[in-house]
Motif scaffolding. Structure first.
Motif, PDB file in Angstrom:
ATOM      1  N   SER A 170       0.140  -0.894   0.236  1.00 39.18           N
ATOM      2  CA  SER A 170      -0.170  -0.229  -0.047  1.00 39.18           C
ATOM      3  C   SER A 170       0.967   1.224  -0.099  1.00 39.18           C
ATOM      4  O   SER A 170       1.541   1.391   0.355  1.00 39.18           O
ATOM      5  CB  SER A 170      -1.032   0.327   1.339  1.00 39.18           C
ATOM      6  OG  SER A 170       0.350   0.288   2.491  1.00 39.18           O
ATOM      7  N   TYR A 187       0.298   5.693   1.235  1.00 34.02           N
ATOM      8  CA  TYR A 187      -0.617   6.490   1.500  1.00 34.02           C
ATOM      9  C   TYR A 187      -0.052   8.593   0.141  1.00 34.02           C
ATOM     10  O   TYR A 187       0.810   8.257   0.147  1.00 34.02           O
ATOM     11  CB  TYR A 187      -0.393   7.463   2.241  1.00 34.02           C
ATOM     12  CG  TYR A 187      -1.302   8.440   3.130  1.00 34.02           C
ATOM     13  CD1 TYR A 187      -2.156   8.005   2.937  1.00 34.02           C
ATOM     14  CD2 TYR A 187      -0.800   9.224   3.052  1.00 34.02           C
ATOM     15  CE1 TYR A 187      -3.579   8.942   3.808  1.00 34.02           C
ATOM     16  CE2 TYR A 187      -1.632  10.590   3.903  1.00 34.02           C
ATOM     17  CZ  TYR A 187      -2.659  10.327   4.287  1.00 34.02           C
ATOM     18  OH  TYR A 187      -3.566  11.219   4.495  1.00 34.02           O
ATOM     19  N   PHE A 188      -1.503   8.609  -0.370  1.00 35.48           N
ATOM     20  CA  PHE A 188      -1.599   9.585  -1.246  1.00 35.48           C
ATOM     21  C   PHE A 188      -2.454  10.989  -0.691  1.00 35.48           C
ATOM     22  O   PHE A 188      -3.222  11.265  -1.624  1.00 35.48           O
ATOM     23  CB  PHE A 188      -1.836   9.354  -2.698  1.00 35.48           C
ATOM     24  CG  PHE A 188      -0.987   8.545  -3.179  1.00 35.48           C
ATOM     25  CD1 PHE A 188       0.360   9.102  -4.053  1.00 35.48           C
ATOM     26  CD2 PHE A 188      -1.345   6.828  -3.303  1.00 35.48           C
ATOM     27  CE1 PHE A 188       1.534   7.714  -4.518  1.00 35.48           C
ATOM     28  CE2 PHE A 188      -0.534   5.998  -3.759  1.00 35.48           C
ATOM     29  CZ  PHE A 188       1.220   6.812  -4.456  1.00 35.48           C
ATOM     30  N   VAL A 206      -5.717   9.785  -0.413  1.00 35.55           N
ATOM     31  CA  VAL A 206      -6.962   8.105  -0.671  1.00 35.55           C
ATOM     32  C   VAL A 206      -5.391   7.663  -0.093  1.00 35.55           C
ATOM     33  O   VAL A 206      -4.164   7.872  -0.413  1.00 35.55           O
ATOM     34  CB  VAL A 206      -6.728   7.951  -1.628  1.00 35.55           C
ATOM     35  CG1 VAL A 206      -7.963   8.483  -2.495  1.00 35.55           C
ATOM     36  CG2 VAL A 206      -5.528   8.416  -3.297  1.00 35.55           C
ATOM     37  N   THR A 207      -5.589   6.005  -0.320  1.00 34.92           N
ATOM     38  CA  THR A 207      -4.323   5.387   0.520  1.00 34.92           C
ATOM     39  C   THR A 207      -4.989   4.023  -0.866  1.00 34.92           C
ATOM     40  O   THR A 207      -5.961   3.731  -1.150  1.00 34.92           O
ATOM     41  CB  THR A 207      -4.145   4.329   1.442  1.00 34.92           C
ATOM     42  OG1 THR A 207      -4.932   5.164   2.255  1.00 34.92           O
ATOM     43  CG2 THR A 207      -3.970   2.858   1.487  1.00 34.92           C
ATOM     44  N   ARG A 208      -3.579   3.727  -1.842  1.00 37.16           N
ATOM     45  CA  ARG A 208      -3.913   3.157  -3.237  1.00 37.16           C
ATOM     46  C   ARG A 208      -2.811   2.156  -2.722  1.00 37.16           C
ATOM     47  O   ARG A 208      -1.671   1.632  -2.010  1.00 37.16           O
ATOM     48  CB  ARG A 208      -2.529   3.563  -3.872  1.00 37.16           C
ATOM     49  CG  ARG A 208      -2.697   2.607  -4.920  1.00 37.16           C
ATOM     50  CD  ARG A 208      -1.562   2.808  -6.208  1.00 37.16           C
ATOM     51  NE  ARG A 208      -2.733   4.464  -6.403  1.00 37.16           N
ATOM     52  CZ  ARG A 208      -1.841   5.294  -7.820  1.00 37.16           C
ATOM     53  NH1 ARG A 208      -0.763   5.291  -8.446  1.00 37.16           N
ATOM     54  NH2 ARG A 208      -2.382   6.564  -8.109  1.00 37.16           N
ATOM     55  N   ASN A 238      -2.397  -2.617  -3.181  1.00 36.28           N
ATOM     56  CA  ASN A 238      -2.569  -4.117  -3.940  1.00 36.28           C
ATOM     57  C   ASN A 238      -3.138  -4.837  -2.976  1.00 36.28           C
ATOM     58  O   ASN A 238      -2.639  -5.273  -1.824  1.00 36.28           O
ATOM     59  CB  ASN A 238      -1.528  -3.827  -4.420  1.00 36.28           C
ATOM     60  CG  ASN A 238       0.178  -3.108  -5.510  1.00 36.28           C
ATOM     61  OD1 ASN A 238      -1.385  -2.379  -5.609  1.00 36.28           O
ATOM     62  ND2 ASN A 238       0.920  -2.892  -5.481  1.00 36.28           N
ATOM     63  N   VAL A 296      -5.607  -3.343  -8.562  1.00 31.02           N
ATOM     64  CA  VAL A 296      -4.859  -1.782  -7.602  1.00 31.02           C
ATOM     65  C   VAL A 296      -6.367  -1.083  -7.098  1.00 31.02           C
ATOM     66  O   VAL A 296      -7.135  -0.928  -8.034  1.00 31.02           O
ATOM     67  CB  VAL A 296      -4.094  -1.013  -8.490  1.00 31.02           C
ATOM     68  CG1 VAL A 296      -3.885   0.301  -7.102  1.00 31.02           C
ATOM     69  CG2 VAL A 296      -3.152  -2.075  -8.843  1.00 31.02           C
ATOM     70  N   GLU A 324      -8.079   2.143  -4.822  1.00 32.50           N
ATOM     71  CA  GLU A 324      -7.500   3.853  -4.538  1.00 32.50           C
ATOM     72  C   GLU A 324      -9.346   3.465  -3.108  1.00 32.50           C
ATOM     73  O   GLU A 324      -9.938   3.588  -3.579  1.00 32.50           O
ATOM     74  CB  GLU A 324      -7.574   4.889  -4.872  1.00 32.50           C
ATOM     75  CG  GLU A 324      -6.393   4.857  -5.840  1.00 32.50           C
ATOM     76  CD  GLU A 324      -5.837   5.782  -6.447  1.00 32.50           C
ATOM     77  OE1 GLU A 324      -4.981   6.273  -6.883  1.00 32.50           O
ATOM     78  OE2 GLU A 324      -7.038   6.017  -6.908  1.00 32.50           O
ATOM     79  N   HIS A 325      -8.634   4.408  -2.213  1.00 34.75           N
ATOM     80  CA  HIS A 325     -10.723   4.698  -0.755  1.00 34.75           C
ATOM     81  C   HIS A 325      -8.996   5.227  -0.257  1.00 34.75           C
ATOM     82  O   HIS A 325      -8.213   5.202   0.280  1.00 34.75           O
ATOM     83  CB  HIS A 325     -10.497   2.476  -0.624  1.00 34.75           C
ATOM     84  CG  HIS A 325     -11.711   2.849   0.342  1.00 34.75           C
ATOM     85  ND1 HIS A 325     -12.982   3.508   0.025  1.00 34.75           N
ATOM     86  CD2 HIS A 325     -11.174   2.992   2.085  1.00 34.75           C
ATOM     87  CE1 HIS A 325     -13.963   3.041   0.603  1.00 34.75           C
ATOM     88  NE2 HIS A 325     -12.852   2.797   2.186  1.00 34.75           N
ATOM     89  N   PRO A 326     -10.728   5.686   0.721  1.00 36.87           N
ATOM     90  CA  PRO A 326      -9.625   7.158   1.222  1.00 36.87           C
ATOM     91  C   PRO A 326     -10.583   7.050   2.799  1.00 36.87           C
ATOM     92  O   PRO A 326     -10.673   7.024   3.494  1.00 36.87           O
ATOM     93  CB  PRO A 326     -10.910   8.315   0.623  1.00 36.87           C
ATOM     94  CG  PRO A 326     -12.262   7.612   0.790  1.00 36.87           C
ATOM     95  CD  PRO A 326     -11.724   6.500   0.000  1.00 36.87           C
ATOM     96  N   ARG A 346      -5.301   1.991   7.802  1.00 38.97           N
ATOM     97  CA  ARG A 346      -5.429   1.689   6.388  1.00 38.97           C
ATOM     98  C   ARG A 346      -4.927   0.265   7.025  1.00 38.97           C
ATOM     99  O   ARG A 346      -4.151  -0.258   7.153  1.00 38.97           O
ATOM    100  CB  ARG A 346      -4.393   2.685   6.116  1.00 38.97           C
ATOM    101  CG  ARG A 346      -4.450   4.350   6.184  1.00 38.97           C
ATOM    102  CD  ARG A 346      -3.747   5.539   4.680  1.00 38.97           C
ATOM    103  NE  ARG A 346      -2.156   5.739   6.158  1.00 38.97           N
ATOM    104  CZ  ARG A 346      -2.845   6.459   6.449  1.00 38.97           C
ATOM    105  NH1 ARG A 346      -4.077   7.380   6.197  1.00 38.97           N
ATOM    106  NH2 ARG A 346      -1.921   7.164   7.598  1.00 38.97           N
TER     107      ARG A 346
END
Length: 72
Positions: A17, A19-20, A23-25, A27, A36, A38-40, A46
């Motif tokens: 994973s 963190y952006f 959102v966190t991306r 796998n 893949v 993406e979810h907030p 997380r």
């Protein structure tokens, strides 16, 4: 993400994973495939590598990304 017993869900294991900010991306390994997602996720909730997740894909928002190493 979904409830563990959601009949429409796919059960997978987090393989990584990142963190952006908003959102966190992650796998998620589902069978032989890696998705893949993406979810907030709220801070402190997380997922981590090895966690099991159930996900439901909203096909209206899904995107297929080409794998540059794929032999298809």
């Amino acid at each position: 993400m979904a409830e563990a017993d959601d009949p429409d869900g796919l059960l997978g294991t987090v393989s990584g994973s990142a963190y952006f900010g908003g959102v966190t991306r992650i796998n998620v390994k589902v069978g032989e495939e890696t998705l893949v997602v993406e979810h907030p996720f709220p801070a402190g909730s997380r997922p981590r590598t090895g966690d099991r997740l159930t996900i439901v894909i909203d096909l209206s928002r899904a995107q297929r990304l080409e794998n540059p190493t794929s032999k298809d």
